[in-house]
Design a protein around this motif. Structure first.
Motif, PDB file in Angstrom:
ATOM      1  N   VAL A  42      53.801 -14.093 -30.669  1.00 12.39           N
ATOM      2  CA  VAL A  42      54.539 -12.891 -30.746  1.00 12.39           C
ATOM      3  C   VAL A  42      53.645 -11.843 -30.064  1.00 12.39           C
ATOM      4  CG1 VAL A  42      55.401 -11.126 -32.340  1.00 12.39           C
ATOM      5  CG2 VAL A  42      56.015 -13.426 -32.787  1.00 12.39           C
ATOM      6  N   GLU A  43      52.413 -11.724 -30.546  1.00 11.47           N
ATOM      7  CA  GLU A  43      51.704 -10.907 -29.914  1.00 11.47           C
ATOM      8  C   GLU A  43      51.709 -10.559 -28.420  1.00 11.47           C
ATOM      9  OE1 GLU A  43      46.931 -10.349 -30.115  1.00 11.47           O
ATOM     10  OE2 GLU A  43      47.807 -10.549 -31.929  1.00 11.47           O
ATOM     11  N   ASP A  44      51.528 -11.943 -27.723  1.00  5.87           N
ATOM     12  CA  ASP A  44      51.646 -11.955 -26.268  1.00  5.87           C
ATOM     13  C   ASP A  44      53.062 -11.495 -25.748  1.00  5.87           C
ATOM     14  OD1 ASP A  44      49.242 -13.240 -26.325  1.00  5.87           O
ATOM     15  OD2 ASP A  44      49.916 -15.117 -26.284  1.00  5.87           O
ATOM     16  N   TYR A  45      54.095 -11.991 -26.566  1.00  5.92           N
ATOM     17  CA  TYR A  45      55.423 -11.526 -26.061  1.00  5.92           C
ATOM     18  C   TYR A  45      55.466  -9.964 -25.827  1.00  5.92           C
ATOM     19  CZ  TYR A  45      60.432 -10.389 -26.404  1.00  5.92           C
ATOM     20  OH  TYR A  45      61.695  -9.742 -26.484  1.00  5.92           O
ATOM     21  N   GLU A  46      55.091  -9.416 -27.098  1.00 12.84           N
ATOM     22  CA  GLU A  46      54.985  -7.866 -27.267  1.00 12.84           C
ATOM     23  C   GLU A  46      54.397  -7.231 -26.076  1.00 12.84           C
ATOM     24  OE1 GLU A  46      53.697  -7.323 -31.263  1.00 12.84           O
ATOM     25  OE2 GLU A  46      55.893  -7.574 -32.011  1.00 12.84           O
ATOM     26  N   SER A  47      53.281  -8.005 -25.924  1.00 17.36           N
ATOM     27  CA  SER A  47      52.353  -7.342 -24.445  1.00 17.36           C
ATOM     28  C   SER A  47      53.121  -7.434 -23.386  1.00 17.36           C
ATOM     29  CB  SER A  47      51.187  -8.209 -24.565  1.00 17.36           C
ATOM     30  OG  SER A  47      50.243  -7.786 -23.452  1.00 17.36           O
ATOM     31  N   LEU A  48      53.803  -8.512 -23.047  1.00 23.43           N
ATOM     32  CA  LEU A  48      54.679  -8.662 -22.003  1.00 23.43           C
ATOM     33  C   LEU A  48      55.762  -7.652 -21.768  1.00 23.43           C
ATOM     34  CD1 LEU A  48      54.979 -12.616 -21.733  1.00 23.43           C
ATOM     35  CD2 LEU A  48      53.977 -11.136 -20.227  1.00 23.43           C
ATOM     36  N   VAL A  49      56.540  -7.517 -22.859  1.00 21.57           N
ATOM     37  CA  VAL A  49      57.515  -6.582 -22.938  1.00 21.57           C
ATOM     38  C   VAL A  49      57.037  -5.071 -22.806  1.00 21.57           C
ATOM     39  CG1 VAL A  49      59.175  -5.269 -24.560  1.00 21.57           C
ATOM     40  CG2 VAL A  49      59.018  -7.739 -24.520  1.00 21.57           C
ATOM     41  N   GLU A  50      55.803  -4.657 -23.235  1.00 26.28           N
ATOM     42  CA  GLU A  50      55.039  -3.400 -22.929  1.00 26.28           C
ATOM     43  C   GLU A  50      54.781  -3.392 -21.478  1.00 26.28           C
ATOM     44  OE1 GLU A  50      51.338  -0.748 -24.706  1.00 26.28           O
ATOM     45  OE2 GLU A  50      51.662  -2.570 -25.032  1.00 26.28           O
ATOM     46  N   THR A  51      54.361  -4.347 -20.922  1.00 27.06           N
ATOM     47  CA  THR A  51      54.050  -4.375 -19.605  1.00 27.06           C
ATOM     48  C   THR A  51      55.086  -4.110 -18.762  1.00 27.06           C
ATOM     49  OG1 THR A  51      52.041  -5.637 -20.011  1.00 27.06           O
ATOM     50  CG2 THR A  51      52.973  -5.898 -17.550  1.00 27.06           C
ATOM     51  N   LEU A  52      56.103  -5.083 -18.913  1.00 27.51           N
ATOM     52  CA  LEU A  52      57.422  -4.608 -18.160  1.00 27.51           C
ATOM     53  C   LEU A  52      57.945  -3.344 -18.418  1.00 27.51           C
ATOM     54  CD1 LEU A  52      59.322  -8.040 -19.039  1.00 27.51           C
ATOM     55  CD2 LEU A  52      58.389  -7.278 -17.061  1.00 27.51           C
ATOM     56  N   GLU A  53      57.991  -2.657 -19.597  1.00 26.47           N
ATOM     57  CA  GLU A  53      58.354  -1.121 -19.708  1.00 26.47           C
ATOM     58  C   GLU A  53      57.424  -0.274 -19.038  1.00 26.47           C
ATOM     59  OE1 GLU A  53      58.358  -0.706 -23.982  1.00 26.47           O
ATOM     60  OE2 GLU A  53      59.825  -1.748 -24.313  1.00 26.47           O
ATOM     61  N   LEU A  55      55.720  -0.997 -16.109  1.00 29.28           N
ATOM     62  CA  LEU A  55      55.976  -1.046 -14.809  1.00 29.28           C
ATOM     63  C   LEU A  55      57.467  -0.826 -14.414  1.00 29.28           C
ATOM     64  CD1 LEU A  55      54.274  -4.541 -14.218  1.00 29.28           C
ATOM     65  CD2 LEU A  55      53.500  -2.280 -13.611  1.00 29.28           C
ATOM     66  N   SER A  56      58.337  -0.716 -15.156  1.00 29.56           N
ATOM     67  CA  SER A  56      59.815  -0.214 -14.985  1.00 29.56           C
ATOM     68  C   SER A  56      59.923   1.198 -14.724  1.00 29.56           C
ATOM     69  CB  SER A  56      60.673  -0.630 -16.053  1.00 29.56           C
ATOM     70  OG  SER A  56      60.819  -2.078 -16.047  1.00 29.56           O
ATOM     71  N   ASP A  57      58.709   2.009 -15.243  1.00 29.01           N
ATOM     72  CA  ASP A  57      58.690   3.468 -15.207  1.00 29.01           C
ATOM     73  C   ASP A  57      58.085   3.913 -13.910  1.00 29.01           C
ATOM     74  OD1 ASP A  57      58.011   6.019 -15.307  1.00 29.01           O
ATOM     75  OD2 ASP A  57      57.158   6.166 -17.517  1.00 29.01           O
ATOM     76  N   PRO A  58      58.982   4.596 -13.127  1.00 26.59           N
ATOM     77  CA  PRO A  58      58.399   4.947 -11.551  1.00 26.59           C
ATOM     78  C   PRO A  58      56.963   5.856 -11.813  1.00 26.59           C
ATOM     79  CG  PRO A  58      60.706   5.188 -11.851  1.00 26.59           C
ATOM     80  CD  PRO A  58      60.165   4.883 -13.207  1.00 26.59           C
ATOM     81  N   ARG A  59      57.181   6.740 -12.677  1.00 19.95           N
ATOM     82  CA  ARG A  59      55.904   7.676 -12.939  1.00 19.95           C
ATOM     83  C   ARG A  59      54.588   6.851 -13.263  1.00 19.95           C
ATOM     84  NH1 ARG A  59      55.168  13.212 -16.135  1.00 19.95           N
ATOM     85  NH2 ARG A  59      53.192  13.683 -15.516  1.00 19.95           N
ATOM     86  N   ALA A  60      54.766   5.807 -14.060  1.00 19.80           N
ATOM     87  CA  ALA A  60      53.810   5.117 -14.717  1.00 19.80           C
ATOM     88  C   ALA A  60      53.115   4.422 -13.543  1.00 19.80           C
ATOM     89  CB  ALA A  60      54.179   4.280 -15.773  1.00 19.80           C
ATOM     90  N   ARG A  61      54.155   3.743 -12.749  1.00 19.68           N
ATOM     91  CA  ARG A  61      53.637   2.766 -11.368  1.00 19.68           C
ATOM     92  C   ARG A  61      52.970   4.012 -10.528  1.00 19.68           C
ATOM     93  NH1 ARG A  61      58.917   0.976 -11.369  1.00 19.68           N
ATOM     94  NH2 ARG A  61      59.141   1.940  -9.438  1.00 19.68           N
ATOM     95  N   SER A  62      53.434   5.005 -10.449  1.00 17.50           N
ATOM     96  CA  SER A  62      52.643   6.041  -9.279  1.00 17.50           C
ATOM     97  C   SER A  62      51.129   6.399  -9.789  1.00 17.50           C
ATOM     98  CB  SER A  62      53.600   7.114  -9.228  1.00 17.50           C
ATOM     99  OG  SER A  62      52.937   8.109  -8.350  1.00 17.50           O
ATOM    100  N   ASP A  63      51.120   6.451 -11.294  1.00 20.16           N
ATOM    101  CA  ASP A  63      49.770   6.852 -11.732  1.00 20.16           C
ATOM    102  C   ASP A  63      49.020   5.645 -11.565  1.00 20.16           C
ATOM    103  OD1 ASP A  63      50.759   9.381 -12.433  1.00 20.16           O
ATOM    104  OD2 ASP A  63      51.212   8.898 -14.419  1.00 20.16           O
ATOM    105  N   ILE A  64      49.422   4.370 -11.729  1.00 19.19           N
ATOM    106  CA  ILE A  64      48.521   3.424 -11.561  1.00 19.19           C
ATOM    107  C   ILE A  64      48.156   3.173 -10.280  1.00 19.19           C
ATOM    108  CG2 ILE A  64      48.664   0.796 -11.611  1.00 19.19           C
ATOM    109  CD1 ILE A  64      50.654   0.816 -14.078  1.00 19.19           C
ATOM    110  N   ARG A  65      48.866   3.266  -9.048  1.00 18.09           N
ATOM    111  CA  ARG A  65      48.803   3.406  -7.811  1.00 18.09           C
ATOM    112  C   ARG A  65      47.677   4.368  -7.411  1.00 18.09           C
ATOM    113  NH1 ARG A  65      53.733   3.781  -6.122  1.00 18.09           N
ATOM    114  NH2 ARG A  65      54.301   1.690  -6.913  1.00 18.09           N
ATOM    115  N   GLN A  66      47.881   5.612  -7.846  1.00 21.30           N
ATOM    116  CA  GLN A  66      46.812   6.522  -7.562  1.00 21.30           C
ATOM    117  C   GLN A  66      45.469   6.496  -8.077  1.00 21.30           C
ATOM    118  OE1 GLN A  66      48.480  10.232  -8.920  1.00 21.30           O
ATOM    119  NE2 GLN A  66      50.096  10.432  -7.399  1.00 21.30           N
ATOM    120  N   ALA A  67      45.522   5.619  -9.349  1.00 17.33           N
ATOM    121  CA  ALA A  67      44.146   5.424 -10.235  1.00 17.33           C
ATOM    122  C   ALA A  67      43.459   4.346  -9.133  1.00 17.33           C
ATOM    123  CB  ALA A  67      44.472   4.757 -11.563  1.00 17.33           C
TER     124      ALA A  67
END
Length: 91
Positions: A42-53, A55-67
């Motif tokens: 379950v812990e791994d599943y929840e981590s995957l869901v959080e990662t998908l959320e 990476l689905s956020d354009p602003r978060a993806r942009s922040d990650i790319r800038q970092a």
């Protein structure tokens, strides 16, 4: 990650669950030789869901790319600098 037949998983379901929960290794379940399901903690599943959320956020993806670009350009901070910055924020 291991692969097991549905028959093997059914015969040892409790053991498979204990293994997955204890080792965080995924088990791919096959039926007639073809993958049909994956068992994961379950812990791994929840981590995957959080990662998908994230990476689905354009602003978060942009922040990650800038970092990543800043790191590649050598804009990094050591532990002492990070601790000092955090301490300054607390004041």
């Amino acid at each position: 990650m291991s692969t097991q037949s549905l028959a093997a998983v059914k015969a040892h379901f409790s053991q498979v669950i204990d293994e997955v929960a204890g080792t965080h290794e995924r088990v791919t379940v096959t039926r007639n030789g073809s993958p049909v399901a994956v068992i994961l903690a379950v812990e791994d599943y929840e981590s995957l869901v959080e990662t998908l959320e994230i990476l689905s956020d354009p602003r978060a993806r942009s922040d990650i790319r800038q970092a990543e670009e800043a790191m590649a350009a050598g804009e990094v901070y050591g532990e002492v600098e990070v601790r000092a910055a955090l301490a300054a924020r607390r004041r």
